[in-house]
Write a protein that holds these residues in place. Structure first.
Motif, PDB file in Angstrom:
ATOM      1  N   LEU A   1       0.870  -1.303   0.217  1.00  0.00           N
ATOM      2  CA  LEU A   1      -0.061  -0.109   0.058  1.00  0.00           C
ATOM      3  C   LEU A   1       0.983   1.175   0.108  1.00  0.00           C
ATOM      4  O   LEU A   1       0.484   2.302  -0.519  1.00  0.00           O
ATOM      5  N   ILE A   2       1.908   1.284   0.962  1.00  0.00           N
ATOM      6  CA  ILE A   2       3.032   2.378   0.781  1.00  0.00           C
ATOM      7  C   ILE A   2       3.526   2.533  -0.433  1.00  0.00           C
ATOM      8  O   ILE A   2       3.617   3.698  -0.964  1.00  0.00           O
ATOM      9  N   ARG A   3       3.969   1.657  -0.913  1.00  0.00           N
ATOM     10  CA  ARG A   3       4.724   1.652  -2.482  1.00  0.00           C
ATOM     11  C   ARG A   3       3.560   2.269  -3.531  1.00  0.00           C
ATOM     12  O   ARG A   3       3.820   2.858  -4.502  1.00  0.00           O
ATOM     13  N   ALA A   4       2.374   1.880  -3.218  1.00  0.00           N
ATOM     14  CA  ALA A   4       1.382   2.313  -4.348  1.00  0.00           C
ATOM     15  C   ALA A   4       0.718   3.753  -3.861  1.00  0.00           C
ATOM     16  O   ALA A   4      -0.058   4.208  -4.773  1.00  0.00           O
ATOM     17  N   GLY A   5       1.068   4.388  -2.714  1.00  0.00           N
ATOM     18  CA  GLY A   5       0.820   5.686  -2.324  1.00  0.00           C
ATOM     19  C   GLY A   5      -0.429   5.561  -1.553  1.00  0.00           C
ATOM     20  O   GLY A   5      -1.017   6.887  -1.453  1.00  0.00           O
ATOM     21  N   LEU A   6      -1.052   4.577  -1.249  1.00  0.00           N
ATOM     22  CA  LEU A   6      -2.195   4.420  -0.565  1.00  0.00           C
ATOM     23  C   LEU A   6      -2.266   4.618   0.974  1.00  0.00           C
ATOM     24  O   LEU A   6      -2.314   3.531   1.673  1.00  0.00           O
ATOM     25  N   PHE A   7      -1.732   5.844   1.505  1.00  0.00           N
ATOM     26  CA  PHE A   7      -1.162   5.882   2.826  1.00  0.00           C
ATOM     27  C   PHE A   7      -2.672   5.534   4.045  1.00  0.00           C
ATOM     28  O   PHE A   7      -2.292   5.098   4.870  1.00  0.00           O
ATOM     29  N   ASP A   8      -3.617   6.230   3.547  1.00  0.00           N
ATOM     30  CA  ASP A   8      -4.706   6.372   4.274  1.00  0.00           C
ATOM     31  C   ASP A   8      -5.311   4.675   4.471  1.00  0.00           C
ATOM     32  O   ASP A   8      -5.462   4.405   5.581  1.00  0.00           O
ATOM     33  N   THR A   9      -5.225   4.049   3.417  1.00  0.00           N
ATOM     34  CA  THR A   9      -5.536   2.689   3.561  1.00  0.00           C
ATOM     35  C   THR A   9      -4.685   1.791   4.212  1.00  0.00           C
ATOM     36  O   THR A   9      -4.964   1.001   5.226  1.00  0.00           O
TER      37      THR A   9
ATOM     38  N   TRP B   1       0.237  14.243  -7.961  1.00  0.00           N
ATOM     39  CA  TRP B   1      -1.229  14.289  -7.805  1.00  0.00           C
ATOM     40  C   TRP B   1      -1.979  13.249  -7.847  1.00  0.00           C
ATOM     41  O   TRP B   1      -3.222  13.094  -7.027  1.00  0.00           O
ATOM     42  N   GLU B   2      -1.664  12.105  -8.312  1.00  0.00           N
ATOM     43  CA  GLU B   2      -2.719  10.963  -8.626  1.00  0.00           C
ATOM     44  C   GLU B   2      -2.621  10.145  -7.138  1.00  0.00           C
ATOM     45  O   GLU B   2      -3.417   9.928  -6.616  1.00  0.00           O
ATOM     46  N   TRP B   3      -1.458   9.883  -6.619  1.00  0.00           N
ATOM     47  CA  TRP B   3      -1.371   9.193  -5.122  1.00  0.00           C
ATOM     48  C   TRP B   3      -1.821  10.078  -4.323  1.00  0.00           C
ATOM     49  O   TRP B   3      -2.581   9.708  -3.250  1.00  0.00           O
ATOM     50  N   LEU B   4      -1.799  11.521  -4.315  1.00  0.00           N
ATOM     51  CA  LEU B   4      -2.400  12.205  -3.321  1.00  0.00           C
ATOM     52  C   LEU B   4      -3.892  12.347  -3.354  1.00  0.00           C
ATOM     53  O   LEU B   4      -4.519  11.955  -2.250  1.00  0.00           O
ATOM     54  N   ALA B   5      -4.417  12.112  -4.634  1.00  0.00           N
ATOM     55  CA  ALA B   5      -5.986  12.088  -5.041  1.00  0.00           C
ATOM     56  C   ALA B   5      -6.628  11.098  -4.057  1.00  0.00           C
ATOM     57  O   ALA B   5      -7.676  10.913  -3.776  1.00  0.00           O
ATOM     58  N   SER B   6      -5.789   9.815  -4.079  1.00  0.00           N
ATOM     59  CA  SER B   6      -6.221   8.413  -3.513  1.00  0.00           C
ATOM     60  C   SER B   6      -6.307   8.533  -2.148  1.00  0.00           C
ATOM     61  O   SER B   6      -6.722   7.420  -1.317  1.00  0.00           O
ATOM     62  N   ASN B   7      -5.726   9.401  -1.421  1.00  0.00           N
ATOM     63  CA  ASN B   7      -5.406   9.554  -0.060  1.00  0.00           C
ATOM     64  C   ASN B   7      -6.470  10.619   0.524  1.00  0.00           C
ATOM     65  O   ASN B   7      -6.565  11.230   2.056  1.00  0.00           O
ATOM     66  N   GLN B   8      -7.380  11.279  -0.151  1.00  0.00           N
ATOM     67  CA  GLN B   8      -8.465  12.251   0.253  1.00  0.00           C
ATOM     68  C   GLN B   8      -9.578  11.473   1.112  1.00  0.00           C
ATOM     69  O   GLN B   8     -10.727  11.180   0.625  1.00  0.00           O
ATOM     70  N   LEU B   9      -9.467  11.036   2.406  1.00  0.00           N
ATOM     71  CA  LEU B   9     -10.386  10.451   3.176  1.00  0.00           C
ATOM     72  C   LEU B   9     -10.587  11.361   4.199  1.00  0.00           C
ATOM     73  O   LEU B   9     -10.173  11.161   5.479  1.00  0.00           O
ATOM     74  N   SER B  10     -11.640  12.266   4.081  1.00  0.00           N
ATOM     75  CA  SER B  10     -11.830  13.096   4.916  1.00  0.00           C
ATOM     76  C   SER B  10     -12.689  12.633   6.197  1.00  0.00           C
ATOM     77  O   SER B  10     -12.319  13.077   7.301  1.00  0.00           O
ATOM     78  N   ALA B  11     -13.399  11.666   6.042  1.00  0.00           N
ATOM     79  CA  ALA B  11     -14.183  10.908   7.111  1.00  0.00           C
ATOM     80  C   ALA B  11     -13.253  10.496   8.003  1.00  0.00           C
ATOM     81  O   ALA B  11     -13.348  10.570   9.477  1.00  0.00           O
ATOM     82  N   LEU B  12     -12.176   9.555   7.564  1.00  0.00           N
ATOM     83  CA  LEU B  12     -11.124   9.081   8.386  1.00  0.00           C
ATOM     84  C   LEU B  12     -10.309  10.143   9.296  1.00  0.00           C
ATOM     85  O   LEU B  12     -10.106   9.930  10.359  1.00  0.00           O
ATOM     86  N   VAL B  13     -10.048  11.479   8.424  1.00  0.00           N
ATOM     87  CA  VAL B  13      -9.261  12.370   9.071  1.00  0.00           C
ATOM     88  C   VAL B  13     -10.129  13.080  10.315  1.00  0.00           C
ATOM     89  O   VAL B  13      -9.741  13.000  11.450  1.00  0.00           O
ATOM     90  N   THR B  14     -11.484  13.091   9.892  1.00  0.00           N
ATOM     91  CA  THR B  14     -12.195  14.006  11.016  1.00  0.00           C
ATOM     92  C   THR B  14     -12.441  13.001  12.372  1.00  0.00           C
ATOM     93  O   THR B  14     -12.201  13.307  13.412  1.00  0.00           O
ATOM     94  N   THR B  15     -12.255  11.639  11.907  1.00  0.00           N
ATOM     95  CA  THR B  15     -12.350  10.532  12.944  1.00  0.00           C
ATOM     96  C   THR B  15     -11.248  10.800  13.887  1.00  0.00           C
ATOM     97  O   THR B  15     -11.331  10.833  15.154  1.00  0.00           O
ATOM     98  N   LYS B  16     -10.075  10.748  13.146  1.00  0.00           N
ATOM     99  CA  LYS B  16      -8.814  11.036  14.017  1.00  0.00           C
ATOM    100  C   LYS B  16      -8.793  12.188  14.989  1.00  0.00           C
ATOM    101  O   LYS B  16      -8.377  12.123  16.033  1.00  0.00           O
ATOM    102  N   GLU B  17      -9.366  13.111  14.143  1.00  0.00           N
ATOM    103  CA  GLU B  17      -9.389  14.548  15.083  1.00  0.00           C
ATOM    104  C   GLU B  17     -10.197  14.497  16.247  1.00  0.00           C
ATOM    105  O   GLU B  17      -9.883  14.971  17.264  1.00  0.00           O
ATOM    106  N   SER B  18     -11.259  13.576  16.014  1.00  0.00           N
ATOM    107  CA  SER B  18     -12.222  13.654  17.187  1.00  0.00           C
ATOM    108  C   SER B  18     -11.693  12.851  18.250  1.00  0.00           C
ATOM    109  O   SER B  18     -12.388  13.006  19.548  1.00  0.00           O
TER     110      SER B  18
END
Length: 1161
Positions: free
Chosen positions: A1097-1105, A1143-1160
């Protein structure tokens, strides 16, 4: 002779003219027409190839009787006499030519095979008759013989009176042809040079001209007998060229002055030689409106003088004599009467003091049956003398149609005609053609000569189109066919030893004859139809009797009644007559042992009567016997009905006890066995030999005799120990009588043997076999079960399976009682032996299975189960059979029932395994899941599991079937276990996008199953990592050196709870996300561990996953941040291409719901 078998039957057979030769070897047949000689070789034992030839001596018509055949050690010598020449043709002897083929093959080459290699223009093989003295005008007499030195001699009447002899030197010795004249006035040899006509010398006259010549050969001489126009018999010695005897034959017959002065023209001369009795001379003296036979014996006195000893004088009727033959005891004669009908008689001139001739019963061809052989020309309308040869039947049909059409067109003068007139003219011309064919056949079937074979005493009638063999007639046939005048003079002592019984039988036969002569064709048809329709013959006989009484205009019934009064014991006479016609035997005919005689003799005997000619003779003889017996039984039934009207109750009892069964039998056997049928191609069976092609249709009886019966008969007659071949094999009348007598019991249905129906079924004669059995049903109680079985076989072929099953079931009751059924149920090698009835059912089931009738197999197997209660092995076999065919028919429920009732656990398991596989292949999974499987639950699960683990996961759905199987039974833990195992295997074995998708669904289904049960039971068992599934049939694992690796004795068991399954589901979903993002990772992602998946996943740039996966499996986040840092550094140092990729791998990590959960948090 023929003793009690005085009358004989004339049996039509194959062509042509016959010349005597070695017994049981092929013999030549000949016909002449003008300057053309047709030769055909026939054999009673083998089929001959290339056996027909046509010789034409252009411009030289052959003399009547000018064809002579002489036999020497290595050759047959054909001597021909024409009006202008004499010829010698050498042919190979049948005993020496093609010997190997003769012994070992059913076919052999003819002696005419190499006739094309003969040089007919060789001067040593022919000679022109000299013009001086020349052949006598209108001469028909000739004689030819071979001397002991191989010289060919021809004796011909001289134009000047007397005889001249032409001598050709031996064929292999050079020499000069010589001509010798035999004159009563001189014994001096006269050569061709210096010849003076006798008329000029005045020492002879035309009365010396011979009208019949015969030769008797001695070691170094030949006696030449000449019957001349002056009614004198002269005997010449060729060696001495001297007339040794002159006898005036008019001294032995009553003559008038006119007869003495008239020149004799119709006299005939025949010779017969016996080693024990000497030389006999038979002379027929022709006179207007009468004729006389004189038999003499040649007597030698001292001083080389000869005289004639008068043996007998026999007077003949006014019929025209065609030919006669002489033996040392008998005279056989052929006449044509005023109606041009053929009459054949014979007489024993030594024993018959009264001069009573014995009658030969002729068998004419039916008028409505036109028989045109392939070597005869049926084109009656052909113009000229041209003959078309070698045409097929299709071509022949076209020729005939064209000939009739041309005749029709040439006779119609009007341009137009109505349809009715056209049809009427067509009928007229085709009727004309049919009439011409009938006339043609009548001309071909008219006897022209008579042959008596001195080797075998075989008597034949020679015709232009065929040859008829005379065979002895039985006592019953003799009495029934004998004319009234001969029957009245019959010697009673010859019939039976009891004279009173003989007189009673003769009177009884006279009554039957009176009845038979009163029955018209229409009335006779009543009885035949009654038998064909299975109606009681007694009723038909009663109806016929009423018709005879009603139409009795000649007081026949009174004559019959008066004859009955002369019978002292009518019941006994009827019983004797019936017993004489009985062909029932207590046991089947014995089988011969071939070890009784040497091998070469046995091989020759296997060919005995094997040709189509012999087969035709035997079967026509049997046909005639059956026809006569049918008529006798018919007339006997009518006579008994008449006796019943007289009120004799004893007769009625005897009728039931004796006549009915035998009469029925003869009726039906005639109708079925002797019907003319075309022969189909034979199948391979244990009874029949490979069938050879025949040129003409056969009857089923001919087929039976040729393929089956002949071998049994020959074995019985000759191959038994203590069998004498010396007398039997050489005498035609004895041998043919014995063969026919042994053949009839093989055909008789009331005997235990069942060879005839076996032959029919093996020959594919199903329709005829059905008719045969149908006609036997009302009266024949022998082999009833075998007949039912055969009828079932016929129904199978005709497509009437249910009727066949009924017949097979009826036949089962006779198993163990009939020889054919006993042979049918003999167990094969390795086959399980059970009771006879069950063996029979097994054979029939195999037959029905082979034909492809599963419904009938099920019915019969169900019936057999009821009779195998105590035999669990047979029951298991039958239940398995029922299961198989129910399953094939799609009767799933019935197949399951049959499976559960199988008493053999191993067979039951096999059937269960087959049920699972077949229903899966048919996609009938609902039936497979919903069956109750009482006491078979674990076996079903094991079968499905083994198939699931042994087959390809993407092709078969056994895991899904097993999942449905457990869900249907509310066994959710088992269902969850199945789906989890399915998902794990998909990850290991199917590393594709589709495989990961199915894996996720499998884990979700497993989680769902565990959530349906209570939490304390929501767990499954999984083999530890590294364990392998046991697959049935898999080969054992081996080490690098080829040795079998040790199988682990223990397993590590791992318990998986619902939380573990949820983790696996998350991991599967993340793997699917990874592969969807980068398909190149599918090969490694399918079975990767969580740590390996994080790296991918790291190699593919899927950091949130990756963060989600680490949080799920409580893995450290350090690799994620290190990977993100590396990406940032690479982005900072890279150019525009790196930024575009970022921009491609950054777009794959736009998980707002997950970020919000972390901040909460």
């Amino acid at each position: 002779g023929f003793a009690c078998l005085k009358p004989l039957l004339s049996v039509p057979a194959c062509p042509q003219f016959v010349v005597p030769c070695v017994p049981h070897f092929p013999f030549p047949l000949r016909t002449t027409s003008g300057d053309t000689l047709e030769l055909v070789e026939e054999s009673l034992d083998t089929e001959l190839l290339n056996n027909a030839v046509r010789l034409r001596i252009q411009g030289c018509p052959l003399l009547p009787g000018g064809v002579h055949l002489c036999e020497v050690q290595n050759h047959l010598v054909l001597l021909l006499v024409t009006v202008q020449s004499v010829h010698r043709v050498l042919l190979p002897h049948p005993a020496h030519a093609y010997r190997g083929d003769l012994i070992t093959e059913s076919q052999m080459q003819s002696i005419f095979t190499d006739i094309g290699k003969i040089n007919f223009r060789d001067p040593s093989s022919y000679y022109l008759i000299p013009s001086v003295p020349g052949l006598a005008a209108n001469s028909v007499a000739s004689a030819a013989w071979l001397s002991s030195d191989g010289e060919a001699l021809f004796a011909l009447p001289s134009a000047a009176g007397g005889i001249f002899v032409i001598k050709l030197p031996p064929h292999d010795v050079p020499g000069v042809v010589s001509v010798v004249e035999l004159k009563q006035s001189s014994v001096v040899q006269r050569f061709l040079t210096g010849w003076m006509p006798t008329a000029i010398r005045g020492d002879g006259g035309p009365s010396d001209v011979p009208i019949s010549l015969a030769v008797h050969c001695l070691d170094h001489d030949a006696f030449l007998f000449a019957l001349c126009q002056d009614h004198k018999l002269r005997m010449w010695s060729y060696k001495d060229q001297m007339c040794l005897m002159v006898a005036d034959l008019l001294e032995f017959m009553p003559v008038s002055r006119d007869l003495r002065l008239a020149a004799g023209t119709g006299h005939r001369l025949r010779l017969a030689f016996s080693q024990s009795l000497g030389l006999y001379l038979g002379v027929y003296m022709h006179a207007p409106k009468r004729g006389q036979f004189c038999v003499f014996q040649l007597v030698s006195t001292e001083s080389n003088r000869y005289s004639l000893d008068h043996i007998s004088s026999l007077f003949s009727s006014q019929e025209t004599l065609i030919d006669f033959a002489l033996t040392s005891a008998e005279i056989w004669a052929l006449w044509h009467n005023e109606e041009n009908q053929t009459i054949v008689k014979y007489i024993n001139f030594e024993q018959n003091v009264a001069g009573q001739w014995n009658q030969v019963f002729m068998q004419p061809l039916p008028e409505e049956e036109v028989t045109v052989r392939h070597d005869q020309d049926p084109r009656i309308f052909s113009q000229g003398t041209e003959r078309y040869m070698d045409l097929t039947w299709d071509e022949l049909k076209k020729e005939v149609t064209l000939a009739v059409e041309n005749e029709f067109q040439g006779s119609v003068t009007e341009y137009e005609c109505s349809l009715e007139e056209f049809c009427q003219l067509q009928v007229e011309f085709w009727s004309k053609f049919c009439a011409c064919c009938l006339q043609y056949q009548e001309a071909l079937s008219r006897p022209l000569a008579l042959l008596l074979n001195p080797y075998t005493n075989m008597v034949c009638l020679l015709k232009k189109g065929s040859v008829s063999f005379l065979v002895p007639c039985s006592l019953v046939d003799h009495l029934y066919l004998l004319s009234n005048e001969h029957l009245l003079t019959e010697d009673d002592a010859v019939i039976f030893d009891d004279l009173e019984m003989s007189r009673d039988v003769v009177c009884l036969v006279q009554c039957l004859r009176l009845i038979g002569e009163s029955i018209s064709m229409e009335i006779a048809y009543i009885m035949e139809m009654a038998c064909s329709r299975l109606q009681p013959p007694e009723k038909a006989a009663e109806q016929i009797l009423e018709d005879l009484i009603a139409n009795d205009t000649e007081n026949v019934m009174e004559d019959i009644h008066s004859k009955l009064q002369e019978i002292r014991n009518p019941i006994h006479a009827i019983g004797v007559l019936i017993r004489e016609m009985d062909y029932e035997t207590d046991t089947d005919m014995e089988r011969g042992k071939s070890s009784a005689h040497p091998l070469n003799m046995r091989m020759n005997l296997t060919q005995l009567y094997g040709s189509s000619t012999a087969v035709s003779v035997v079967c026509w003889g049997v046909c005639k016997i059956a026809t006569i017996r049918f008529q006798i039984c018919r007339d006997l039934l009518i006579l008994q009905q008449l006796l019943l009207r007289l009120g004799d109750p004893v007769i009625q009892l005897k009728q039931e006890a004796f006549c009915c069964p035998f009469a029925h039998g003869f009726f039906f056997s005639r109708e079925s066995n002797l019907q003319h049928l075309s022969v189909l191609e034979l199948a391979d069976t244990t009874v029949l030999t490979p069938h050879k092609l025949v040129s003409s249709p056969q009857t089923i009886v001919e087929l039976f005799f040729q393929e089956v019966a002949r071998k049994h008969i020959v074995s019985r007659l000759f191959l038994q120990p203590n069998t004498s071949l010396v007398e039997t094999s050489l005498n035609w009348s004895h041998l043919i009588t014995a063969v026919m007598a042994d053949f009839l019991p093989l055909l008789w249905p009331s005997n235990p043997g069942f060879l005839f129906p076996e032959c029919l079924i093996g020959s594919c004669q199903y329709t005829q076999l059905q008719e045969y059995i149908r006609l036997l049903q009302p009266w024949c109680h022998v082999n009833m079960g075998s007949c039912c079985f055969m009828m079932g076989r016929c129904y199978l072929v005709m497509g009437e399976g249910h009727k066949a099953l009924d017949c097979f079931c009826q036949a089962a009751s006779e198993v163990g009682k009939e020889e054919f059924l006993d042979r049918l149920i003999q167990p094969e090698e390795g086959e399980m032996v059970s009771t006879p009835r069950l063996q029979y059912y097994s054979k029939v089931l195999r037959l029905l299975d082979m034909v492809g009738l599963p419904e009938l197999v099920i019915q019969l197997a169900s019936l057999a189960i009821m009779e195998s209660v105590d035999d669990w092995r047979t029951q298991a076999t039958l239940r398995t059979c029922i299961f198989k065919h129910h399953l094939d028919l799609g009767h799933n429920s019935d197949a399951y029932v049959a499976l559960t009732q199988n008493p053999d656990p191993s067979r039951q398991l096999d059937c269960l395994r087959q049920l699972v596989v077949v229903l899966c292949e048919r996609s009938q999974l609902q039936d497979l899941v919903e069956f109750p499987y009482v006491n078979l639950h674990n076996e079903v699960v094991g079968i499905i599991e083994s198939h699931a683990r042994a087959v390809d996961l993407m092709t078969h759905n056994y895991y899904e079937l097993l999942y449905a199987f457990h869900i249907y039974r509310h066994n959710y833990r088992k269902a969850g276990t199945v789906m989890f195992e399915y998902g794990m295997r998909l990850g290991r074995e199917v590393r594709t996008l589709r495989g990961l998708q199915k894996q996720g669904n499998c884990f979700l289904a497993a989680i769902n199953c565990l959530r349906l049960i209570r939490p304390e039971y929501a767990w499954i068992v999984q083999p530890a990592s590294g364990a392998v599934y046991e697959r049935p049939g898999a080969s054992p694992k081996r080490s690098h050196d080829g040795e079998c690796a040790a199988v682990p004795t223990t397993r590590q068991i791992e318990i998986l709870e619902l939380e573990d399954l949820e983790k696996e589901c998350v991991l599967a979903r993340i793997r699917l996300t990874l592969v969807q993002h980068d398909l190149s990772t599918a090969a490694v992602a399918g079975n990767s561990t969580p740590e390996e998946t994080v790296a991918l996943l790291i190699r593919a740039g899927l950091f949130d996953t990756a963060i989600t996966l680490c949080q799920t499996f409580k893995l450290p986040l350090t690799p994620i941040f290190e990977g993100l840092t590396f990406k940032c550094i690479k982005l900072q140092l890279g150019g525009e291409a790196a930024q575009a990729e970022a921009w491609e791998w950054l777009a794959s990590n736009q998980l707002s719901a997950l970020v919000t959960t972390k901040e909460s948090r």
